[in-house]
Design an enzyme around this catalytic site. Structure first.
Site, PDB file in Angstrom:
ATOM      1  N   LYS A  33       1.298  -1.394  -0.329  1.00 17.70           N
ATOM      2  CA  LYS A  33       0.012   0.299  -0.117  1.00 17.70           C
ATOM      3  C   LYS A  33       0.414   1.184  -0.089  1.00 17.70           C
ATOM      4  O   LYS A  33       0.765   2.513  -0.517  1.00 17.70           O
ATOM      5  CB  LYS A  33      -0.891   0.365   1.386  1.00 17.70           C
ATOM      6  CG  LYS A  33      -1.551   1.372   2.033  1.00 17.70           C
ATOM      7  CD  LYS A  33      -2.304   1.045   2.611  1.00 17.70           C
ATOM      8  CE  LYS A  33      -1.774   1.584   3.977  1.00 17.70           C
ATOM      9  NZ  LYS A  33      -1.452   3.007   3.949  1.00 17.70           N
ATOM     10  N   ASN A  34       1.814   0.834   0.608  1.00 21.55           N
ATOM     11  CA  ASN A  34       2.844   2.729   0.899  1.00 21.55           C
ATOM     12  C   ASN A  34       3.592   2.482  -0.294  1.00 21.55           C
ATOM     13  O   ASN A  34       4.456   3.488   0.019  1.00 21.55           O
ATOM     14  CB  ASN A  34       3.724   2.695   1.714  1.00 21.55           C
ATOM     15  CG  ASN A  34       2.816   2.300   3.415  1.00 21.55           C
ATOM     16  OD1 ASN A  34       2.448   2.957   2.976  1.00 21.55           O
ATOM     17  ND2 ASN A  34       3.317   1.603   4.533  1.00 21.55           N
ATOM     18  N   ARG A  60      -4.526  10.523   3.085  1.00 21.11           N
ATOM     19  CA  ARG A  60      -3.646  11.010   2.963  1.00 21.11           C
ATOM     20  C   ARG A  60      -2.465  11.783   1.254  1.00 21.11           C
ATOM     21  O   ARG A  60      -1.920  12.660   1.550  1.00 21.11           O
ATOM     22  CB  ARG A  60      -2.358  11.650   4.392  1.00 21.11           C
ATOM     23  CG  ARG A  60      -2.750  11.479   5.685  1.00 21.11           C
ATOM     24  CD  ARG A  60      -2.218  11.597   6.399  1.00 21.11           C
ATOM     25  NE  ARG A  60      -1.399   9.410   6.293  1.00 21.11           N
ATOM     26  CZ  ARG A  60      -1.926   8.789   6.582  1.00 21.11           C
ATOM     27  NH1 ARG A  60      -2.762   8.985   7.358  1.00 21.11           N
ATOM     28  NH2 ARG A  60      -1.257   7.395   6.271  1.00 21.11           N
ATOM     29  N   CYS A  98      -6.217   7.671   8.974  1.00 23.53           N
ATOM     30  CA  CYS A  98      -5.784   7.478  10.375  1.00 23.53           C
ATOM     31  C   CYS A  98      -5.797   7.898  11.545  1.00 23.53           C
ATOM     32  O   CYS A  98      -4.913   8.668  11.080  1.00 23.53           O
ATOM     33  CB  CYS A  98      -5.485   6.618  10.377  1.00 23.53           C
ATOM     34  SG  CYS A  98      -5.933   4.780   9.799  1.00 23.53           S
ATOM     35  N   ARG A 158       0.232  14.647  12.177  1.00 29.15           N
ATOM     36  CA  ARG A 158       0.683  13.902  11.016  1.00 29.15           C
ATOM     37  C   ARG A 158       0.543  15.410  10.285  1.00 29.15           C
ATOM     38  O   ARG A 158      -0.029  15.913   9.389  1.00 29.15           O
ATOM     39  CB  ARG A 158       0.017  13.219  10.232  1.00 29.15           C
ATOM     40  CG  ARG A 158      -0.251  11.825  10.419  1.00 29.15           C
ATOM     41  CD  ARG A 158      -1.299  10.920   9.071  1.00 29.15           C
ATOM     42  NE  ARG A 158      -1.158   9.945  10.051  1.00 29.15           N
ATOM     43  CZ  ARG A 158      -0.742   8.570   9.598  1.00 29.15           C
ATOM     44  NH1 ARG A 158       0.855   9.193   8.315  1.00 29.15           N
ATOM     45  NH2 ARG A 158      -0.610   7.771   9.107  1.00 29.15           N
ATOM     46  N   ASP A 191       3.830   0.403  12.258  1.00 29.65           N
ATOM     47  CA  ASP A 191       2.442  -0.494  11.726  1.00 29.65           C
ATOM     48  C   ASP A 191       2.590  -1.875  12.290  1.00 29.65           C
ATOM     49  O   ASP A 191       2.096  -2.484  12.587  1.00 29.65           O
ATOM     50  CB  ASP A 191       2.909  -0.815  10.694  1.00 29.65           C
ATOM     51  CG  ASP A 191       2.741   1.152   9.670  1.00 29.65           C
ATOM     52  OD1 ASP A 191       1.817   1.381   9.449  1.00 29.65           O
ATOM     53  OD2 ASP A 191       3.735   1.138   9.536  1.00 29.65           O
ATOM     54  N   VAL A 198       6.895   7.403  17.687  1.00 31.55           N
ATOM     55  CA  VAL A 198       7.100   7.565  15.608  1.00 31.55           C
ATOM     56  C   VAL A 198       5.169   8.089  16.130  1.00 31.55           C
ATOM     57  O   VAL A 198       5.055   9.671  15.675  1.00 31.55           O
ATOM     58  CB  VAL A 198       6.558   6.429  14.554  1.00 31.55           C
ATOM     59  CG1 VAL A 198       6.443   7.439  13.343  1.00 31.55           C
ATOM     60  CG2 VAL A 198       8.455   5.236  14.444  1.00 31.55           C
ATOM     61  N   ARG A 223      -8.394   0.239   4.322  1.00 30.44           N
ATOM     62  CA  ARG A 223      -7.595   0.444   3.154  1.00 30.44           C
ATOM     63  C   ARG A 223      -6.174  -0.089   2.950  1.00 30.44           C
ATOM     64  O   ARG A 223      -5.493   0.385   1.868  1.00 30.44           O
ATOM     65  CB  ARG A 223      -7.700   1.656   4.397  1.00 30.44           C
ATOM     66  CG  ARG A 223      -8.386   3.099   4.085  1.00 30.44           C
ATOM     67  CD  ARG A 223      -8.151   4.277   5.253  1.00 30.44           C
ATOM     68  NE  ARG A 223      -6.853   4.572   4.392  1.00 30.44           N
ATOM     69  CZ  ARG A 223      -5.873   4.622   5.282  1.00 30.44           C
ATOM     70  NH1 ARG A 223      -5.521   4.609   6.707  1.00 30.44           N
ATOM     71  NH2 ARG A 223      -4.493   5.038   4.937  1.00 30.44           N
TER      72      ARG A 223
END
Length: 455
Positions: free
Chosen positions: A41-42, A114, A138, A143, A327, A349, A435
């Protein structure tokens, strides 16, 4: 499991998501079987944005069928990019018809993610302007987009913050910049890369993120004709070029999803083969997994995860790559509720990522969150002002409960906790999980989970 809805039918607004918002889960049985993970996903969503920079069609393979991908696809399409997928994870992206989009069109698609902030650099190069509405995603902590905006200003962009969003322009084009990030932010590093490759002159980026997904994005940009070199100590040099072409690239696998299923095997005393997972990108996770009492077999086409006797307590500090990813800690905490002793997870983080533990305590876990973190001489990751720590005492039997999904990884963790618990749980708002987890219901069913979609 009954009433499994179709995961391939998009609703009227064109954004795919998990059908059904509520799961009834009957726990107490191990998850056993095989799941396949596709592209990260990233990474995949960022590579889709990069296609805007090319003068010819791009081909992206192993794209996961998740809602974040659908959001980016919609945003590309409202900007005139033609996107065609073959239904099996291969996307063709043609930016030849790219054009400006109206506020209403952008706002209709951008609120769920985002990622729109990453459109800024490519759109400024392509159209001379960009508009970014309020960002979603999320709610796991602050952020700030200041890293992004500060970098764009250094490239020569004019930033106009408005009540409805942010309007950017570059009437004189963009130029190379000397940028040092205050924190190795993944998003800000992506922003600089996507902007610098077409900026006039050379850009030096210091304190850059170096996650595998970043390196894969650099590989994509190099295929397109970019000149990018990675130096020691988190320094990246980018020499701007006049034009780029399309790419043909296969996405890196989703190591976050792979780690999630590994933790599910630990929590439920299961045995899960994660097809597509690779050792190199998961070295840090695999070490912690083994310390906690897990065992794994590295195979050519994936990794098999299972328990190796009783679970053991561990102390974990999240960090940027090559550290232990933030994560990964949420599904791991579920498994640690069953470890024999006291575990500590230091979250450095995001400041709100441990809020999900309240629901685990409701299910019988014994977790204490320290809102200002815990100092310790054994700490290796520098302390941060916003860090937290969770102290997990186990083993504690988990029981069914009624819980509401707060965010992507927390939501996955609630589902796994419910599957590990005795009795029946109701998990609400599970659409968020869509997501980042492709065909989530199908995979649960394949692993023998006992659940119904009830709403």
């Amino acid at each position: 499991m009954n009433a499994l809805p179709s995961e391939s039918t998009p609703p009227a607004n064109g954004i795919r998501r998990e059908d059904g918002e509520i799961l009834e889960i009957r726990g107490g049985r191990p998850l056993v079987g095989r799941v396949d993970v596709k592209g990260a996903k990233n990474f995949a969503t960022k590579a889709m944005v990069a296609s805007l920079l090319g003068g010819t069609e791009s081909i992206l393979r192993d794209v996961p069928e998740i809602s974040d991908v659908a959001v980016v696809r919609s945003l590309l399409e409202v900007h005139g990019v033609t996107v065609v997928d073959d239904g099996a994870g291969t996307y063709r992206l043609d930016p030849s018809g790219a054009e400006s989009a109206g506020f209403e069109e952008i706002d209709a698609h951008a609120g769920a993610s985002r990622i729109p902030i990453l459109f800024c650099g490519p759109l400024l190069h392509l159209l001379g302007q960009a508009f970014i509405p309020d960002l979603g995603g999320c709610r796991i902590g602050d952020r700030p987009i200041d890293f992004h905006l500060d970098a764009l200003r250094k490239f020569g962009a004019i930033v106009d913050k408005q009540p409805s969003g942010i309007r950017l322009s570059a009437p004189e084009g963009l130029h190379g910049a000397d940028i040092e990030l205050p924190y190795p932010s993944v998003g800000a590093t992506e922003q600089v890369l996507l902007t610098a490759v077409r900026a006039k002159g050379t850009t030096e980026l210091r304190n850059a993120a170096i996650e595998p997904e970043i390196m894969d994005l650099i590989a994509v940009l190099q295929k397109m004709g970019a000149i990018i070199s990675y130096e020691p100590n988190r320094v990246i040099f980018i020499e701007g070029v006049d034009k780029l072409r399309g790419y043909d690239h296969r996405s890196i696998f989703d190591r976050n999803e792979a780690a999630s299923w590994a933790c599910a095997a630990l929590a439920t005393d299961g045995d899960i083969f994660v097809a597509g997972a690779k050792q190199q990108e998961m070295l840090t996770f695999l070490n912690v997994f083994r310390k906690a009492g897990g065992d794994f077999d590295i195979q050519e086409d994936g990794i098999r995860f299972r328990r190796d006797g009783a679970l053991r307590p561990v102390s974990v500090e999240t960090d940027v790559h090559p550290g232990f990813m933030t994560d990964w800690q949420q599904p791991l905490i579920v498994a640690l509720t069953q470890a024999e002793g006291v575990s500590t997870v230091h979250e450095t983080v995001y400041e709100n990522r441990l809020g999900f533990t309240q629901a685990l305590n409701k299910m019988g876990a014994q977790i204490v969150v320290h809102p200002e973190g815990i100092a310790s001489p054994e700490r290796r990751v520098p302390r941060r002002a916003l860090e937290q720590a969770a102290v997990i005492t186990g083993p504690t039997p988990l029981h069914g409960a009624d819980v509401v999904v707060p965010d992507l990884r927390g939501g996955y963790s609630y589902v796994i906790a419910a599957l590990a618990a005795e009795g029946t749980s109701i998990v609400r708002n599970v659409g968020i999980i869509r997501r980042g987890y492709e065909k989530f219901f199908d995979k649960l069913e394949a692993l023998g989970a006992d659940f119904d979609v009830i709403g």
